[in-house]
Design a protein around this motif. Structure first.
Motif, PDB file in Angstrom:
ATOM      1  N   ASP A 152     106.492 -19.285 -54.664  1.00  0.00           N
ATOM      2  CA  ASP A 152     107.230 -18.045 -54.893  1.00  0.00           C
ATOM      3  C   ASP A 152     108.634 -18.108 -54.325  1.00  0.00           C
ATOM      4  OD1 ASP A 152     104.322 -15.936 -54.401  1.00  0.00           O
ATOM      5  OD2 ASP A 152     105.116 -16.930 -56.201  1.00  0.00           O
ATOM      6  N   ASP A 153     108.865 -19.061 -53.414  1.00  0.00           N
ATOM      7  CA  ASP A 153     110.182 -19.153 -52.795  1.00  0.00           C
ATOM      8  C   ASP A 153     111.213 -19.786 -53.704  1.00  0.00           C
ATOM      9  OD1 ASP A 153     109.256 -18.016 -50.497  1.00  0.00           O
ATOM     10  OD2 ASP A 153     108.763 -19.933 -49.544  1.00  0.00           O
ATOM     11  N   VAL A 154     110.744 -20.325 -54.886  1.00  0.00           N
ATOM     12  CA  VAL A 154     111.673 -21.032 -55.759  1.00  0.00           C
ATOM     13  C   VAL A 154     112.763 -20.115 -56.294  1.00  0.00           C
ATOM     14  CG1 VAL A 154     110.525 -20.673 -57.981  1.00  0.00           C
ATOM     15  CG2 VAL A 154     111.726 -22.819 -57.562  1.00  0.00           C
ATOM     16  N   GLY A 158     121.615 -21.060 -54.342  1.00  0.00           N
ATOM     17  CA  GLY A 158     122.078 -20.443 -55.562  1.00  0.00           C
ATOM     18  C   GLY A 158     121.225 -20.852 -56.750  1.00  0.00           C
ATOM     19  N   VAL A 159     121.270 -20.049 -57.788  1.00  0.00           N
ATOM     20  CA  VAL A 159     120.426 -20.263 -58.969  1.00  0.00           C
ATOM     21  C   VAL A 159     120.751 -21.581 -59.657  1.00  0.00           C
ATOM     22  CG1 VAL A 159     119.864 -19.375 -61.252  1.00  0.00           C
ATOM     23  CG2 VAL A 159     120.059 -17.800 -59.329  1.00  0.00           C
ATOM     24  N   LEU A 160     122.032 -21.896 -59.797  1.00  0.00           N
ATOM     25  CA  LEU A 160     122.416 -23.130 -60.494  1.00  0.00           C
ATOM     26  C   LEU A 160     121.899 -24.357 -59.752  1.00  0.00           C
ATOM     27  CD1 LEU A 160     123.900 -24.601 -62.741  1.00  0.00           C
ATOM     28  CD2 LEU A 160     125.998 -24.452 -61.371  1.00  0.00           C
ATOM     29  N   ALA A 206     115.351 -28.482 -59.969  1.00  0.00           N
ATOM     30  CA  ALA A 206     114.104 -28.431 -60.734  1.00  0.00           C
ATOM     31  C   ALA A 206     114.189 -29.306 -61.985  1.00  0.00           C
ATOM     32  CB  ALA A 206     113.794 -26.986 -61.131  1.00  0.00           C
ATOM     33  N   ASP A 207     115.341 -29.291 -62.654  1.00  0.00           N
ATOM     34  CA  ASP A 207     115.523 -30.137 -63.840  1.00  0.00           C
ATOM     35  C   ASP A 207     115.482 -31.619 -63.478  1.00  0.00           C
ATOM     36  OD1 ASP A 207     115.611 -28.375 -65.965  1.00  0.00           O
ATOM     37  OD2 ASP A 207     117.763 -28.011 -65.801  1.00  0.00           O
ATOM     38  N   GLU A 223     106.940 -31.653 -69.220  1.00  0.00           N
ATOM     39  CA  GLU A 223     106.762 -30.588 -68.226  1.00  0.00           C
ATOM     40  C   GLU A 223     108.143 -30.099 -67.812  1.00  0.00           C
ATOM     41  OE1 GLU A 223     104.601 -29.862 -63.880  1.00  0.00           O
ATOM     42  OE2 GLU A 223     104.317 -31.747 -64.962  1.00  0.00           O
ATOM     43  N   GLU A 224     108.564 -28.988 -68.381  1.00  0.00           N
ATOM     44  CA  GLU A 224     109.902 -28.472 -68.132  1.00  0.00           C
ATOM     45  C   GLU A 224     109.988 -27.727 -66.802  1.00  0.00           C
ATOM     46  OE1 GLU A 224     112.650 -29.014 -69.400  1.00  0.00           O
ATOM     47  OE2 GLU A 224     112.547 -29.332 -71.549  1.00  0.00           O
ATOM     48  N   ALA A 225     111.195 -27.696 -66.257  1.00  0.00           N
ATOM     49  CA  ALA A 225     111.453 -26.882 -65.073  1.00  0.00           C
ATOM     50  C   ALA A 225     111.326 -25.407 -65.437  1.00  0.00           C
ATOM     51  CB  ALA A 225     112.851 -27.176 -64.536  1.00  0.00           C
ATOM     52  N   GLN A 226     110.945 -24.623 -64.453  1.00  0.00           N
ATOM     53  CA  GLN A 226     110.786 -23.182 -64.685  1.00  0.00           C
ATOM     54  C   GLN A 226     111.248 -22.417 -63.460  1.00  0.00           C
ATOM     55  OE1 GLN A 226     107.345 -21.683 -66.966  1.00  0.00           O
ATOM     56  NE2 GLN A 226     106.807 -20.537 -65.143  1.00  0.00           N
ATOM     57  N   ILE A 227     112.155 -21.501 -63.664  1.00  0.00           N
ATOM     58  CA  ILE A 227     112.659 -20.657 -62.581  1.00  0.00           C
ATOM     59  C   ILE A 227     112.421 -19.198 -62.962  1.00  0.00           C
ATOM     60  CG2 ILE A 227     114.673 -19.975 -61.235  1.00  0.00           C
ATOM     61  CD1 ILE A 227     113.930 -22.838 -60.719  1.00  0.00           C
ATOM     62  N   LYS A 228     111.639 -18.516 -62.133  1.00  0.00           N
ATOM     63  CA  LYS A 228     111.364 -17.089 -62.367  1.00  0.00           C
ATOM     64  C   LYS A 228     110.849 -16.823 -63.776  1.00  0.00           C
ATOM     65  CE  LYS A 228     112.644 -14.733 -58.591  1.00  0.00           C
ATOM     66  NZ  LYS A 228     111.855 -13.691 -57.945  1.00  0.00           N
ATOM     67  N   GLY A 229     110.007 -17.728 -64.294  1.00  0.00           N
ATOM     68  CA  GLY A 229     109.425 -17.547 -65.621  1.00  0.00           C
ATOM     69  C   GLY A 229     110.316 -17.977 -66.763  1.00  0.00           C
ATOM     70  N   ILE A 230     111.543 -18.401 -66.481  1.00  0.00           N
ATOM     71  CA  ILE A 230     112.461 -18.861 -67.527  1.00  0.00           C
ATOM     72  C   ILE A 230     112.439 -20.381 -67.546  1.00  0.00           C
ATOM     73  CG2 ILE A 230     114.847 -18.933 -68.332  1.00  0.00           C
ATOM     74  CD1 ILE A 230     115.239 -16.207 -67.045  1.00  0.00           C
ATOM     75  N   ARG A 231     112.026 -20.957 -68.682  1.00  0.00           N
ATOM     76  CA  ARG A 231     111.887 -22.403 -68.778  1.00  0.00           C
ATOM     77  C   ARG A 231     113.155 -23.055 -69.295  1.00  0.00           C
ATOM     78  NH1 ARG A 231     106.556 -22.496 -72.218  1.00  0.00           N
ATOM     79  NH2 ARG A 231     105.687 -20.616 -71.320  1.00  0.00           N
ATOM     80  N   SER A 232     113.442 -24.202 -68.742  1.00  0.00           N
ATOM     81  CA  SER A 232     114.586 -24.997 -69.182  1.00  0.00           C
ATOM     82  C   SER A 232     114.229 -25.783 -70.443  1.00  0.00           C
ATOM     83  CB  SER A 232     114.984 -25.962 -68.063  1.00  0.00           C
ATOM     84  OG  SER A 232     116.004 -26.830 -68.482  1.00  0.00           O
ATOM     85  N   LEU A 233     115.235 -26.376 -71.068  1.00  0.00           N
ATOM     86  CA  LEU A 233     115.025 -27.281 -72.210  1.00  0.00           C
ATOM     87  C   LEU A 233     115.604 -28.666 -71.924  1.00  0.00           C
ATOM     88  CD1 LEU A 233     115.707 -25.184 -75.449  1.00  0.00           C
ATOM     89  CD2 LEU A 233     113.614 -26.412 -74.875  1.00  0.00           C
ATOM     90  N   THR A 234     115.952 -28.928 -70.669  1.00  0.00           N
ATOM     91  CA  THR A 234     116.653 -30.162 -70.324  1.00  0.00           C
ATOM     92  C   THR A 234     115.833 -31.404 -70.651  1.00  0.00           C
ATOM     93  OG1 THR A 234     117.873 -29.049 -68.573  1.00  0.00           O
ATOM     94  CG2 THR A 234     117.730 -31.445 -68.443  1.00  0.00           C
TER      95      THR A 234
END
Length: 283
Positions: A96-98, A105-107, A113-114, A240-251
């Motif tokens: 949950d700390d992610v 910062g978010v970026l 994570a990416d 397996e994509e990175a995920q921050i606060k339920g928003i998944r990356s496409l990297t």
């Protein structure tokens, strides 16, 4: 014979439609979070999967294990050939700390994570599979590409990039409800690249099912859960994509798409070079 993670995964996928609701929930969780299942206690796994510990034991016994700890050994064996850092274990557990942006910062968090997701991609994708796909695409009359929603940008890129290699690439976008008509383009001489992640777009699954029935080769890019694309694919890539606060990356997915294009480009270039001496000798 010793049970392997891949054989267990295949068995779970084959029995997916027969599982009752609670055991299906566990099956999907174990496939989506294999590192967490391997490394955590039964109590923590049950809490994360939102089931009772007794349900985990019942799930394990259904697949022939004496208890859940015995099944866990199969998940742990998957990690033997992998070096899993402490930081990655935390990410795998979806701490949950992610989402705490106070320090980096978010970026910075997304980049971190990416990076982990790309590392996993590098370990999980065999070079031999990229070569097989290059052969398949090089020999295809038509290369269809299909995806919906979040995955659609990757399909659009693939269609664009493959056409620049001189291949006949067709984006099957299902616009106007035309998925069936678009899929009729594909036959046994063709290949279809399908991209879909949970909850799996119905339009994509429909196109894949029809193309498979018509004899086309299926290349699936999907997630590590019990994806319905697994049973339809001739070759599959699990991302397996990175995920921050339920928003998944496409990297990672985009990186894999570029790799497929480059692999095909190298194959076509090598084939062209082989033809040159033959053409010169005829002069």
């Amino acid at each position: 014979m010793e049970r392997t993670y891949e054989s267990l995964k295949q068995e779970i996928a084959e029995r997916h439609d027969q599982l009752p609701k609670r055991l299906l929930q566990i099956a999907e969780f174990t496939m989506e979070q294999p590192d967490f299942v391997a490394l955590e206690t039964v109590a923590n796994i049950a809490d994360k999967a939102k089931v009772q510990p007794s349900s985990l034991i019942r799930f394990a016994k259904l697949f022939g294990f004496d208890g859940f700890s015995d099944m866990q050994q199969v998940f742990r064996s998957r990690l033997i050939d992998r070096v899993v850092s402490y930081g990655e274990r935390i990410r795998a557990a979806e701490s949950d700390d992610v989402g705490n942006a106070a320090s980096n910062g978010v970026l910075a968090q997304l980049i971190s994570a990416d990076s982990a997701s790309l590392d996993r991609l590098g370990r999980d994708v065999p070079a031999a599979d990229l070569e097989r796909v290059a052969d398949m695409l090089a020999g295809a009359r038509i290369i269809g590409v299909t995806a919906q929603r979040r995955s659609f940008p990757v399909a659009a890129y693939l269609s664009y990039a493959l056409s620049h290699l001189g291949q006949r690439a067709v984006l099957l976008d299902s616009i106007g409800g035309m998925s069936g008509e678009q899929a009729r383009l594909l036959s046994g001489d063709d290949a279809l690249i399908a991209i879909s992640f949970t909850p799996y777009a119905a339009e994509t699954l429909s196109v894949v099912g029809q193309a498979k029935a018509q004899g086309a080769k299926i290349i699936a890019i999907t997630d590590k859960g019990l994806s319905p694309l697994v049973s339809l694919a001739d070759i599959r890539f699990e991302v397996e994509e990175a995920q921050i606060k339920g928003i998944r990356s496409l990297t990672a997915t985009t990186c894999l798409a570029v790799a497929l294009v480059l692999a095909l480009g190298h194959r076509l270039e090598a084939a062209a070079l082989k033809r040159q001496p033959a053409s010169r000798s005829k002069r």
